[in-house]
Design an enzyme around this catalytic site. Structure first.
Site, PDB file in Angstrom:
ATOM      1  N   ALA A   1       6.002 -75.846  -8.668  1.00 44.16           N
ATOM      2  CA  ALA A   1       5.201 -74.421  -8.499  1.00 44.16           C
ATOM      3  C   ALA A   1       6.361 -73.527  -8.187  1.00 44.16           C
ATOM      4  CB  ALA A   1       4.465 -74.779  -7.195  1.00 44.16           C
ATOM      5  N   LYS A   2       7.602 -74.265  -7.488  1.00 42.48           N
ATOM      6  CA  LYS A   2       8.481 -73.230  -6.974  1.00 42.48           C
ATOM      7  C   LYS A   2       9.284 -72.673  -8.131  1.00 42.48           C
ATOM      8  CE  LYS A   2       7.918 -72.684  -2.377  1.00 42.48           C
ATOM      9  NZ  LYS A   2       7.504 -71.255  -2.037  1.00 42.48           N
TER      10      LYS A   2
ATOM     11  N   SER B   1      12.357 -71.072  -2.908  1.00 41.84           N
ATOM     12  CA  SER B   1      12.810 -72.267  -2.239  1.00 41.84           C
ATOM     13  C   SER B   1      14.216 -72.734  -3.143  1.00 41.84           C
ATOM     14  CB  SER B   1      11.798 -73.145  -2.200  1.00 41.84           C
ATOM     15  OG  SER B   1      12.398 -74.541  -1.757  1.00 41.84           O
TER      16      SER B   1
ATOM     17  N   TYR C   1       5.374 -79.404  -5.446  1.00 42.52           N
ATOM     18  CA  TYR C   1       5.716 -78.020  -4.718  1.00 42.52           C
ATOM     19  C   TYR C   1       7.216 -77.409  -5.473  1.00 42.52           C
ATOM     20  CZ  TYR C   1       8.519 -75.516  -1.067  1.00 42.52           C
ATOM     21  OH  TYR C   1       8.808 -74.657  -0.103  1.00 42.52           O
ATOM     22  N   ALA C   2       7.963 -78.225  -5.947  1.00 44.63           N
ATOM     23  CA  ALA C   2       9.246 -77.937  -6.761  1.00 44.63           C
ATOM     24  C   ALA C   2       8.709 -77.482  -7.999  1.00 44.63           C
ATOM     25  CB  ALA C   2      10.277 -78.992  -6.633  1.00 44.63           C
TER      26      ALA C   2
ATOM     27  N   ILE D   1      15.326 -74.291   6.510  1.00 47.54           N
ATOM     28  CA  ILE D   1      15.293 -73.388   7.491  1.00 47.54           C
ATOM     29  C   ILE D   1      14.679 -73.752   8.962  1.00 47.54           C
ATOM     30  CG2 ILE D   1      14.532 -70.829   7.921  1.00 47.54           C
ATOM     31  CD1 ILE D   1      16.595 -71.168   5.690  1.00 47.54           C
TER      32      ILE D   1
ATOM     33  N   GLY E   1       0.839 -65.027   4.522  1.00 51.00           N
ATOM     34  CA  GLY E   1       1.316 -65.909   5.405  1.00 51.00           C
ATOM     35  C   GLY E   1       2.349 -65.339   6.527  1.00 51.00           C
TER      36      GLY E   1
HETATM   37  N1  LIG Z   1      11.046 -73.787   6.035  1.00 50.42           N
HETATM   38  C1  LIG Z   1      11.768 -74.078   5.168  1.00 50.42           C
HETATM   39  O1  LIG Z   1      12.906 -74.912   5.278  1.00 50.42           O
HETATM   40  C2  LIG Z   1      11.576 -73.225   3.914  1.00 50.42           C
HETATM   41  C3  LIG Z   1      12.644 -73.736   2.829  1.00 50.42           C
HETATM   42  C4  LIG Z   1      12.383 -73.212   1.547  1.00 50.42           C
HETATM   43  C5  LIG Z   1      11.308 -72.373   1.217  1.00 50.42           C
HETATM   44  N2  LIG Z   1      10.594 -72.120   2.248  1.00 50.42           N
HETATM   45  C6  LIG Z   1       9.480 -71.020   2.045  1.00 50.42           C
HETATM   46  O2  LIG Z   1       9.394 -70.123   2.937  1.00 50.42           O
HETATM   47  C7  LIG Z   1       7.940 -69.560   3.021  1.00 50.42           C
HETATM   48  C8  LIG Z   1       7.331 -69.572   4.396  1.00 50.42           C
HETATM   49  O3  LIG Z   1       7.380 -70.830   4.930  1.00 50.42           O
HETATM   50  P1  LIG Z   1       7.745 -71.241   6.454  1.00 50.42           P
HETATM   51  O4  LIG Z   1       8.566 -72.264   6.405  1.00 50.42           O
HETATM   52  O5  LIG Z   1       7.719 -70.022   7.171  1.00 50.42           O
HETATM   53  O6  LIG Z   1       6.201 -72.170   6.774  1.00 50.42           O
HETATM   54  P2  LIG Z   1       5.085 -72.070   7.750  1.00 50.42           P
HETATM   55  O7  LIG Z   1       5.384 -71.332   8.866  1.00 50.42           O
HETATM   56  O8  LIG Z   1       4.393 -73.235   7.449  1.00 50.42           O
HETATM   57  O9  LIG Z   1       4.298 -70.623   7.176  1.00 50.42           O
HETATM   58  C9  LIG Z   1       3.550 -70.818   5.748  1.00 50.42           C
HETATM   59  C10 LIG Z   1       2.443 -69.774   5.858  1.00 50.42           C
HETATM   60  O10 LIG Z   1       1.604 -69.747   4.728  1.00 50.42           O
HETATM   61  C11 LIG Z   1       0.525 -69.890   4.991  1.00 50.42           C
HETATM   62  N3  LIG Z   1      -0.518 -70.237   4.304  1.00 50.42           N
HETATM   63  C12 LIG Z   1      -0.633 -71.720   3.500  1.00 50.42           C
HETATM   64  N4  LIG Z   1      -1.520 -71.985   3.073  1.00 50.42           N
HETATM   65  C13 LIG Z   1      -2.489 -70.669   2.823  1.00 50.42           C
HETATM   66  C14 LIG Z   1      -3.618 -70.578   2.226  1.00 50.42           C
HETATM   67  N5  LIG Z   1      -4.503 -71.383   1.593  1.00 50.42           N
HETATM   68  N6  LIG Z   1      -4.041 -69.156   2.527  1.00 50.42           N
HETATM   69  C15 LIG Z   1      -3.368 -68.214   3.058  1.00 50.42           C
HETATM   70  N7  LIG Z   1      -2.237 -68.418   3.759  1.00 50.42           N
HETATM   71  C16 LIG Z   1      -1.633 -69.826   3.683  1.00 50.42           C
HETATM   72  C17 LIG Z   1       0.163 -70.023   6.393  1.00 50.42           C
HETATM   73  O11 LIG Z   1      -0.861 -69.496   7.112  1.00 50.42           O
HETATM   74  P3  LIG Z   1      -2.151 -70.327   7.534  1.00 50.42           P
HETATM   75  O12 LIG Z   1      -1.852 -71.638   7.825  1.00 50.42           O
HETATM   76  O13 LIG Z   1      -2.704 -69.469   8.605  1.00 50.42           O
HETATM   77  O14 LIG Z   1      -3.342 -70.042   6.516  1.00 50.42           O
HETATM   78  C18 LIG Z   1       1.574 -69.785   7.057  1.00 50.42           C
HETATM   79  O15 LIG Z   1       1.496 -68.532   7.383  1.00 50.42           O
HETATM   80  C19 LIG Z   1       7.225 -70.624   1.966  1.00 50.42           C
HETATM   81  O16 LIG Z   1       7.245 -69.687   0.734  1.00 50.42           O
HETATM   82  C20 LIG Z   1       7.927 -71.658   1.787  1.00 50.42           C
HETATM   83  O17 LIG Z   1       7.949 -72.525   0.491  1.00 50.42           O
HETATM   84  C21 LIG Z   1      10.478 -72.497   3.602  1.00 50.42           C
END
Ligand SMILES: NC(=O)c1ccc[n+]([C@@H]2O[C@H](COP(=O)([O-])OP(=O)(O)OC[C@H]3O[C@@H](n4cnc5c(N)ncnc54)[C@H](OP(=O)(O)O)[C@@H]3O)[C@@H](O)[C@H]2O)c1
Length: 251
Positions: free
Chosen positions: A159-160, A143, A156-157, A189, A14
């Site tokens: 899984a997390k 998360s 989601y929670a 974030i 990702g």
């Molecule tokens: N943003 C927040 O507030 C927050 C808070 C807590 C935890 N997190 C965690 O941080 C991590 C990154 O999230 P983010 O906030 O940066 O979100 P994001 O920008 O939506 O990034 C998610 C990434 O996961 C990839 N992805 C999703 N489904 C996929 C699949 N089936 N196969 C391959 N890649 C896949 C997406 O790529 P493609 O769509 O190109 O496949 C994208 O690169 C995650 O684990 C999320 O749970 C984020």
């Protein structure tokens, strides 16, 4: 600048946006050979090109983490290119909003398989190579919802929460083989869903009152913590959950 990941071969799931893209860029600045992935090829290639323009080394492997042959191919690509995989960062995620009882079987499979299943299987594929090498690091981007359950994102929670035990079991079973595993638990974030100003407006109360620090965290704050956990400085850190959430889990 001291390069903390010089020549380390790092696979990240990702990297097409958000925290994954931010980590890829920071790790490359620190000398890593980054293999990024995701489904959106154009976005993934754009991140690779940005890294190369800055003098870094990166590749993109189009991968849907729900497809086992693609996930295994991603890990194996590191070994084909460089002869090893030093670090795996599990980061890809899918966070739909749905109250618990409205989830269908298909919803359940997609959320659990993306958020937990892909972390489990990528780790198993990477461990095969790391154990042969006698060293390696796995970092799981988890998360705050691993600990703090929020209505509407229950699947989601679930899984997390599983990722925390995945982190602990790898840390416990493979430490003697030179392998470390940790997780980072971000709060809210400015990435992913929060890049949409409408979501920020909708979540105003959760950001200002539900987070003691009273603001969104940044991609850079997560990436720099990841850099620390993957550097040699953190060699004694194992099985840890590093909450970077402005204190959100305390409320
Ligand atoms: N943003 C927040 O507030 C927050 C808070 C807590 C935890 N997190 C965690 O941080 C991590 C990154 O999230 P983010 O906030 O940066 O979100 P994001 O920008 O939506 O990034 C998610 C990434 O996961 C990839 N992805 C999703 N489904 C996929 C699949 N089936 N196969 C391959 N890649 C896949 C997406 O790529 P493609 O769509 O190109 O496949 C994208 O690169 C995650 O684990 C999320 O749970 C984020």
């Amino acid at each position: 600048m001291e390069k903390k990941l010089q020549d380390k071969v790092i696979v990240i799931t990702g990297t097409t946006s958000g925290i994954g893209a931010g980590m890829a860029k920071l790790f490359a600045k620190h000398g890593a050979r980054v293999i990024g992935s995701g489904r959106r090829e154009e976005k993934g290639q754009a991140v690779v090109e940005e890294i190369r323009r800055e003098g870094g080394e990166a590749h993109f492997v189009r991968t849907d983490v729900l497809e086992q042959d693609q996930l295994k191919h991603l890990i194996d690509t590191a070994v084909e290119l460089y002869g090893r995989i030093d670090i795996l960062v599990n980061n890809a995620a899918y966070e739909p909003t749905k109250v618990f009882a409205e989830n269908t079987y298909e919803d359940y499979r997609k959320v659990i398989d993306t958020n937990l299943g892909s972390y489990i299987m990528a780790s198993i594929y990477a461990l095969e190579h790391m154990r042969k090498a006698g060293s390696g690091k796995i970092l799981n981007i988890n998360s705050v919802t691993a600990e703090q359950v929020v209505p509407g994102v229950g699947m989601y929670a679930i899984a997390k929460a599983g990722i925390t035990n995945l982190t602990k079991i790898i840390a416990l079973e493979y430490a003697k083989e030179g392998i470390r595993c940790n997780e980072i638990n971000p709060g809210l974030i400015l990435a992913g869903a929060f890049e949409d100003p409408k979501v920020v407006e909708w979540a105003h109360d959760a950001i200002v009152n539900g987070t003691p620090v009273g603001r969104l965290g940044t991609i850079e704050e997560i990436a720099s913590a990841a850099l620390y956990l993957l550097s040699d400085e953190a060699d004694f850190v194992n099985g840890t959950s590093f909450y970077i959430d402005g204190g959100r889990r305390l409320i």
